[in-house]
Design a protein around this motif. Structure first.
Motif, mmCIF file in Angstrom:
data_model
loop_
_atom_site.group_PDB
_atom_site.id
_atom_site.type_symbol
_atom_site.label_atom_id
_atom_site.label_comp_id
_atom_site.label_asym_id
_atom_site.label_seq_id
_atom_site.Cartn_x
_atom_site.Cartn_y
_atom_site.Cartn_z
ATOM 1 N N PRO A 144 39.317 14.940 95.906
ATOM 2 C CA PRO A 144 38.830 15.118 97.302
ATOM 3 C C PRO A 144 38.326 13.963 97.811
ATOM 4 O O PRO A 144 37.608 13.163 97.072
ATOM 5 C CB PRO A 144 37.962 16.545 97.406
ATOM 6 C CG PRO A 144 37.248 16.326 95.978
ATOM 7 C CD PRO A 144 38.619 16.212 94.968
ATOM 8 N N LEU A 170 39.323 20.054 102.542
ATOM 9 C CA LEU A 170 38.944 20.759 101.250
ATOM 10 C C LEU A 170 39.840 21.994 100.944
ATOM 11 O O LEU A 170 40.047 22.075 99.977
ATOM 12 C CB LEU A 170 37.503 21.392 101.742
ATOM 13 C CG LEU A 170 36.356 20.196 101.559
ATOM 14 C CD1 LEU A 170 35.083 20.873 101.550
ATOM 15 C CD2 LEU A 170 36.316 19.459 100.506
ATOM 16 N N ILE A 216 43.106 20.448 99.332
ATOM 17 C CA ILE A 216 42.724 20.054 97.820
ATOM 18 C C ILE A 216 42.461 21.441 96.960
ATOM 19 O O ILE A 216 43.308 21.336 95.801
ATOM 20 C CB ILE A 216 41.779 19.089 98.015
ATOM 21 C CG1 ILE A 216 41.690 17.858 98.661
ATOM 22 C CG2 ILE A 216 41.237 18.832 96.286
ATOM 23 C CD1 ILE A 216 42.881 16.886 97.834
ATOM 24 N N THR A 254 32.289 15.942 104.029
ATOM 25 C CA THR A 254 32.845 17.340 103.582
ATOM 26 C C THR A 254 31.693 18.447 103.484
ATOM 27 O O THR A 254 31.903 19.453 103.498
ATOM 28 C CB THR A 254 33.491 17.085 102.332
ATOM 29 O OG1 THR A 254 32.613 16.228 101.335
ATOM 30 C CG2 THR A 254 35.114 16.563 102.243
#
Ligand code: ZEM
Length: 307
Positions: free
Chosen positions: A142, A151, A154, A247
């Motif tokens: 990621p 996210l 992945i 993220t």
């Protein structure tokens, strides 16, 4: 072969692993390194060794220890993990019977437990690739600059759910970002060598106070600086600010992720249970075992364990 080594083709027994685990425990304390512990970077090594897994093609994963080869080790996503591998090299020399793939994953479970985290179930028997032919392509890990869609893209490739993505992300209780590795800077929590649910608590506690910052290299991250502590009275130690990756922030802006952040912030036992289960699952991705738990490798050149 030393007497305590497993028989050819057999995975090490719990008894044979005990001295290996003790050797890992003994190297965790590293006063000159980062925050004084090799633990966080060892956890990241195991995660990156396993996180290349793709369920569609059944490629990647921790089996093989492909990061020893430039093709995988030289992926910019793996910058800095040479330190983790170097910490473990004396253990490999002392116990040549353990494969790198087993050692890297086992070491992370030892580190998590020693840093106060849960016992992560772990099974041995991984083998090391003899060359880089089966090493997965780069670009499967990621990118912290992205958001929730990335996210899911992945981690769904690895076969994980929203809940599992959030539980795994709790590893950001540990360690820090390094400008010369990922380009991001700083730690997520004040005590980054103690495993806890603090990361989830801080995401929520400082919601609205996380400030988006652009670093000199152009990367953006979120920072929280306690103004009083940062100003520092004369002679007082200044508090380093805390950080979150884009993220990380997506875990509270996305309502499905957020529900789990709230649960884990409120209940450390639940987080520990879920983290142990999902980290164990991560370390097993792509590993085929027979009914006795022995690793069965694809071309079946040699099953099970080999040094
Ligand atoms: Zn991390 N991680 N990670 N991570 N990670 C870093 C550091 C650490 C992401 C990510 O971009 C980054 C998981 C998931 C994700 C650890 C464990 C786990 C760093 C800083 C970045 C940029 C690297 C540096 O500069 O040294 C992203 C985008 C993730 C997606 C969710 C999972 C899953 C982990 C384990 C279960 C750990 C322990 C560190 C700290 C390493 C260290 O050296 O201190």
């Amino acid at each position: 072969m030393p007497q305590n080594a497993p028989a050819p083709g057999a995975a090490p027994t719990a008894e044979q692993l005990e001295p290996v685990k003790a050797a890992v425990r003994a190297l965790l304390h590293q006063p000159e390194y980062d925050d004084g512990s090799a633990g966080p970077v060892l956890v990241r090594l195991a995660w990156h060794s396993a996180g290349t897994y793709c369920k569609e093609t059944n490629t990647g994963g921790s089996n093989g220890a492909g990061m020893r080869y430039e093709k995988e080790g030289g992926d910019p996503a793996n910058a800095g993990l040479q330190h983790a591998r170097a910490f473990l090299e004396p253990v490999k020399s002392q116990f040549p019977f353990i494969s790198y793939a087993d050692l890297w994953t086992l070491a992370a479970t030892v580190a998590v437990a020693e840093m106060g985290g849960p016992a992560v179930p772990w099974q041995g028997g991984r083998t090391d690739y003899a060359d880089d032919a089966k090493v997965p392509p780069r670009g499967r890990l990621p990118d912290g600059a992205q958001g929730a869609d990335h996210l899911r893209f992945i981690f769904h490739r690895m076969g994980f759910s929203d809940q599992e993505i959030v539980a795994l992300s709790g590893a950001h209780n540990l360690g820090r970002c390094h400008g010369d590795r990922s380009g991001f800077e700083g730690k997520w929590v004040n005590n980054p060598t103690r495993f806890s649910n603090q990361y989830f608590k801080l995401l929520l506690k400082f919601e609205g106070e996380w400030k988006k910052t652009t670093l000199k290299n152009g990367l953006q991250q979120f920072v929280y600086v306690d103004e009083d502590l940062a100003a520092g009275e004369e002679g007082e130690e200044k508090e380093e600010g805390l950080m979150m990756l884009p993220t990380d922030m997506s875990l509270i802006s996305d309502s499905k992720f957020r529900a789990w952040v709230e649960k884990y912030a409120a209940d450390q036992d639940l987080f520990f249970r879920d983290f142990a289960a999902v980290f164990a699952k991560l370390l097993e991705l792509g590993i085929k075992r027979n009914s006795e738990g022995r690793v069965v490798n694809d071309e079946n050149v040699e099953d099970g364990y080999r040094s």
